[in-house]
Every structure is written in C-alpha cells, then in structure tokens.
Motif scaffolding. Structure first.
Motif, PDB file in Angstrom:
ATOM      1  N   GLN A  98      -5.585 -10.038  -3.077  1.00  0.00           N
ATOM      2  CA  GLN A  98      -4.762  -9.434  -2.013  1.00  0.00           C
ATOM      3  C   GLN A  98      -3.917  -8.296  -2.574  1.00  0.00           C
ATOM      4  N   HIS A  99      -3.391  -8.495  -3.769  1.00  0.00           N
ATOM      5  CA  HIS A  99      -2.648  -7.411  -4.415  1.00  0.00           C
ATOM      6  C   HIS A  99      -3.520  -6.177  -4.571  1.00  0.00           C
ATOM      7  N   TYR A 102      -4.194  -4.470  -1.244  1.00  0.00           N
ATOM      8  CA  TYR A 102      -3.006  -3.759  -0.733  1.00  0.00           C
ATOM      9  C   TYR A 102      -2.763  -2.472  -1.516  1.00  0.00           C
ATOM     10  N   ILE A 103      -2.686  -2.595  -2.841  1.00  0.00           N
ATOM     11  CA  ILE A 103      -2.429  -1.417  -3.675  1.00  0.00           C
ATOM     12  C   ILE A 103      -3.577  -0.409  -3.523  1.00  0.00           C
ATOM     13  N   TYR A 105      -5.427   0.140  -0.865  1.00  0.00           N
ATOM     14  CA  TYR A 105      -5.277   0.899   0.378  1.00  0.00           C
ATOM     15  C   TYR A 105      -4.129   1.895   0.304  1.00  0.00           C
ATOM     16  N   LEU A 106      -3.097   1.578  -0.458  1.00  0.00           N
ATOM     17  CA  LEU A 106      -1.993   2.536  -0.592  1.00  0.00           C
ATOM     18  C   LEU A 106      -2.469   3.790  -1.318  1.00  0.00           C
ATOM     19  N   CYS A 107      -3.516   3.643  -2.152  1.00  0.00           N
ATOM     20  CA  CYS A 107      -4.038   4.791  -2.915  1.00  0.00           C
ATOM     21  C   CYS A 107      -5.261   5.397  -2.241  1.00  0.00           C
TER      22      CYS A 107
ATOM     23  N   LEU B   2      -3.660  -5.886   5.165  1.00  0.00           N
ATOM     24  CA  LEU B   2      -3.135  -5.340   3.913  1.00  0.00           C
ATOM     25  C   LEU B   2      -3.442  -3.847   3.774  1.00  0.00           C
ATOM     26  N   ASN B 113       2.776   3.984  -6.146  1.00  0.00           N
ATOM     27  CA  ASN B 113       1.619   4.484  -5.413  1.00  0.00           C
ATOM     28  C   ASN B 113       1.988   5.760  -4.657  1.00  0.00           C
ATOM     29  N   PRO B 114       0.961   6.497  -4.226  1.00  0.00           N
ATOM     30  CA  PRO B 114       1.263   7.742  -3.511  1.00  0.00           C
ATOM     31  C   PRO B 114       1.798   7.491  -2.107  1.00  0.00           C
TER      32      PRO B 114
END
Lengths: 303, 266
Positions: A98-99, A102-103, A105-107, B2, B113-114
């Motif tokens: 899950q981490h 999430y990370i 998708y942020l990138c 997420l 993160n960006p």
C-alpha cells in the motif's frame, strides 16, 4: 558546465535562532558520483540533506539540485530525486505494498514490476502492515520507496543503519547499478567504514562546517601506516622525527614506533635503513584513523 | 483509494467514518424513539418556558418549542449535539492533516514526492470536506428516514438545508485547525484553539440576544451563520453559505501561506 553538477551549494547556512546548524557550506557533486557525507552525529548532515530537499529554508546562501533551486522549485526537484530520511517514518497500519502504491501514484503511476524486483532483492515482504515489521524491514521498505521511481539523484540519510550485512551487500549492489546507469548518490554516515566501499569522494562535516572534501583514492594516498622497527644499535627520536609527515615518534631502547602517511614511507624507509635493522613491520591503519589524524578529533570549531 | 492524498486520507479514516456514521444514526434513532412520549407531555414545554431566558437561548435555537417535531429536533439535535459531534470530527481531521503527519514524522515521506505544499493542504481540505459531507448526510437522512417511522413529518428540504449549514459550520472550525496545524506543526495547539474558539462562538451566539454587549458580536459567530436564520424553517441562507465558504477560503489561504513559508520538522 552547470548541467553536470547535480548538487551545488553556495554559502549554504542554516541557523535556528542563535544556534548555527550549518555554516557557509560550498559543496558540488557531479553526475555519476557517489558522495559520502561524513561527520559525527549533530554535525549538520541531516540539516544539509533536508535543505537540499527543500524541507528547510536556508538562512543564507543557496542550494541547487539538478540546476533547480532546492527551496523554490522543490516540486520539480522531487520529481527527479529519491530521498531516504534518517529515521524513516511510515504509516503503521498500511502494508508495504500500500505504501508503494500510494507513493507511486504521488510520483505518477506505480511501476509494480520494479517494486516487486526491489523488494525481492532486499528480501522484503510487501503484504504485511508496517507495524508488524522489524526495524530492519521498515528500513528496507523505506529504501524501496526511495528507489522505486528511478530517480537521478538519491539522497540517503544514514541508509545502512538497521540493515544486516547480507542485505547491505545487496543494497550496495543496487547503488552501484544506480550509478552505472548514470545516477548520482549523496549518502551521509557517521562511520567512514560504511561509505568507503561505495563512495568516490567524501566530504567531512564538523560542527556545521564542511572542513574537507577529498577523493577517496587521494585520501588513501594519505593513509596512515603504523611503522615499527627494531635496531641493533641505539637510535634517537630526532633521526626520524625530521622526516616530513611522520608523527607520533616514540623511541624506546632500540625500537622505533611511529605513524606515517603513505607518501612519507619512502623517505622514512631510507632513514630506517641507515641503521642495522633487526625487525621491521608496516601496517596500514584504518581510514578512520587517517581521518582523525588530518582533521583532528571531536573538539569543535578549530578547523 | 491510494491514488491521491485525498483518497488515502479518507482510506485512513474508513473505520472511524463507519463508526461515526453508525453512532450518528443510532443517536438520531434514540431521539426519534423518545419523541412520541415527549409529544404528549406539555410539561416539557412548560419546563422550557420556565427556564431563565439566557439558558433557554443557549440550549435551544430561536423559537424553542418542544411540542412540534421541528422544534424538538432543533432543541435536541441541531442546536448543540449535532454541531458538537461534527466539530469534533472536523477539528480532529484538521489538526491531523498537516500537524498530525508532522508529529508522526510521516510528512517527510509525503513531501519528498512531487507534490507541492499547497496541493497537500488542498487535498487534506478535500478529504475533510468529503468526510464532513458524509457525516452530515448520514445525520440528515437518519432524521428524515427514522423520523418518518415515528410520523414526525420533518420537511426534507429544510432538514437538508440545516445539515448543509451544519457541515459548513464544522468546516469553518476544521479549516481553522488545519490553518493552525499547517502554520505551527503542533497538533495539540491546533485542536485546542479551535475547540476553545468554538465554545466562545457558541456562547456569543446563544447569549447575543439576551446580553446587550454581546449583541453586536453575535453576527460574527459562525454559529449565527449556521442557525441565525432558522434553517429548519427557512431553508438555505445564501448569505450564511457565502460567509462560511468565505471564512473557510480565508483560513485555507492562511494555512497555505503559513505552510509554504516554514521549515518542516524532521
């Protein structure tokens, strides 16, 4: 020219009230380098790395990462940099997977294959919640999260703390692949031994000042050797103390002990051979000791 | 869930939101269940009439009257209990948004993160607004649905209007907590200050009509924007909505400005 500089700081200073955490640091790191950032705890290593990430605002001076201002353009910087915090905190109730999602998708979009590959190499289970993981496994997960977007620059704060030796080897291999592909690494540590296998250059930070930057191979040239010799006849300390670079000369009875940098060995040896030698021993000291010899022990400020 | 900070924040709250929703539905059911026995008790209205005026204005919104369903719902749910519960949710969510992550040291992981600090604040606001909307909707639907079982005949539009105003009231204080948290990074402070201000604003609004020197302040209270126009009778007040939305906007702007300027704690 500036395009080859992945990190460039000019007079970078960070003060908290009247406490100066970092003073006038000028640091450049070129593309493809592994730079070891060394210093005792509290010297300002983490402060520097957090300034480069734009988490902190410089009190004076500036920091550029990949040609971008670390504070103003931090979003653009983060697109190309992977960061591992000194004490990585994760979300207790989320699993590793899950981490990563999430990370990811942020990138952009998470690269599932890469996540799996990295996790397998570091021997990390992704489907358990973080609170059920050991400290070492949390560290591994944080490393995976920093690496997974394929960044150009990796900023790693004390990356190997908590990793067992086998994982450390695999982790070093991952770093080497990263640089082989043109990536750059900036990693901090308070132990030279931790970085001497991977780093090309090292910077030494003490009490907020960058007191030396050396190529690791040059530092090796300065590397200290412990020399012990026993003679048939009596000798005096003055015979050897005059050799440039030689230090800690002790002459007792017919024996000499001293330390000398690699470059002084030739002269020292010629001096020794003017006497009749019974026994001779020469061993390279730990790099740590070389370090201390050149830059002094912990007492701050005198640099 | 997420794919964004908004989604992940709500994902974190999924169990809490479920528990909140069930509790709110049960609470409404409890009041509805009592209603038939209250209806036949004129003494309740007498009790209200005999209360000192100051006390009555504190506990009941305008025109306190226990003999009608709307008056009963206003006194039992809309004047105090409902807003208090929603405020507890929004103030906790606002304080957790930035200051909470910082306190648990996960803000580094997020900000590496960006994603800009501005976007982070807006995502956290969006999550809080969606959570609040859910809880307000649950409360409103429970009132209408459960109320109809007891033949309360509450006006659907007016109930929804009241819940819209209640959600906005809660968001004002949630945005206040978010702003303090984003600027200071201290979760305790960002819960305490809005809670105290909410109590003061509640008292100012309640006592405004009775205490002459408080009267000019009454209209400044977000509780006045919520209930001053008696939403269960008159429906949506565009002024009330505009003032609340404006307040939230200003507070979020302050949150963004405060957050962008400062250092993030390790």
């Amino acid at each position: 020219m500036a395009a080859d500089l992945v990190v460039r700081t000019e007079g970078l200073t960070k003060a908290y009230g009247r406490t100066v955490a970092l003073r006038d640091v000028d640091l450049t790191i070129e593309r493809g380098e592994v730079f070891g950032y060394l210093g005792p705890n509290g010297a300002g290593k983490t402060t520097t790395l957090r300034l480069l990430m734009g988490f902190l605002r410089p009190t004076a001076g500036r920091a550029e990462v990949l040609g971008l201002d670390a504070w103003r353009d931090s979003v653009a910087v983060h697109r190309r940099v992977g960061y591992l915090s000194g004490e990585p905190a994760l979300y207790d109730r989320m699993t590793g997977y899950q981490h990563a999602t999430y990370i990811g998708y942020l990138c952009g979009t998470p690269d599932r294959d890469r996540i799996r590959t990295l996790a397998d190499r570091l021997d990390l289970e992704l489907d358990r919640p973080v609170r059920a993981l050991s400290k070492g496994n949390r560290q591994k997960l944080a490393v995976v999260l920093a690496l997974m977007a394929g960044p150009e620059l990796l900023i790693l704060d004390e990356p190997t703390s908590g990793l067992d030796p086998l994982v450390q080897q695999e982790y070093n291999a991952v770093l080497r692949e990263h640089t082989a592909a043109g990536g750059t690494v900036l990693l901090s540590s308070h132990l030279l031994a931790e970085v001497q296998r991977t780093a090309d250059r090292i910077g030494i930070l003490r009490a907020g000042r960058l007191i030396a930057v050396e190529r690791l191979d040059e530092l090796r040239g300065k590397s200290l050797h412990h020399v012990t010799a026993r003679f048939e006849n009596e000798v005096t300390a003055a015979d050897f103390a005059a050799v440039p670079g030689v230090r800690d000369v002790v002459v007792t009875d017919h024996a000499l002990t001293c330390s000398a940098p690699q470059l002084a060995l030739d002269t020292l040896l010629k001096q020794v051979s003017q006497h009749r030698v019974v026994d001779f021993e020469c061993a390279e000291a730990e790099l740590e000791e070389t370090f201390m010899a050149f830059y002094g022990a912990g007492e701050g400020g005198a640099a | 869930m997420l794919r964004s900070v908004t989604g992940k924040t709500l994902f974190d709250q999924r169990r809490a939101l479920l528990a909140w929703s069930m509790s709110l539905a049960l609470l409404v059911a409890m009041y509805v269940a009592i209603w038939p026995s209250i209806r036949g008790q004129p003494s309740m209205s007498d009790l209200l009439d005999r209360m000192p005026e100051a006390m009555r204005s504190l506990f009941a919104m305008s025109g306190a009257d226990m003999s009608t369903p709307t008056g009963y719902v206003k006194i039992e749910l809309l004047s105090f209990m409902g807003p208090m519960l929603l405020l507890i949710y929004t103030i906790a969510a606002g304080a957790a948004a930035v200051a909470g992550e910082e306190d648990r040291h996960t803000l580094d992981l997020l900000l590496a993160n960006p994603i800009s600090r501005t976007r982070l604040v807006l995502h956290k606001l969006a999550a809080m607004a969606l959570g609040t909307a859910l809880l307000a909707a649950v409360m409103g639907v429970a009132m209408i649905a459960e109320g109809s079982l007891a033949d309360m005949g509450l006006p659907v539009g007016a109930v929804l209007a009241a819940m819209l105003h209640m959600a906005l009231l809660a968001l004002v204080f949630g945005a206040f907590a978010l702003a303090i948290g984003a600027t200071s990074g201290r979760p305790g402070l960002s819960r305490a200050v809005p809670a105290v201000v909410a109590v003061l604003a509640y008292i100012v609004n309640g006592l405004g009509p009775v205490v002459s020197w408080l009267e000019p302040l009454q209209k400044l209270s977000p509780f006045y924007q919520y209930a001053g126009h008696d939403p269960l009778v008159t429906g949506v007040s565009l002024t009330g909505v505009a003032v609340a939305v404006g307040t939230v906007t200003v507070l979020v702007l302050l949150a963004v400005l405060g957050f962008r300027r400062r250092d993030v704690a390790a």
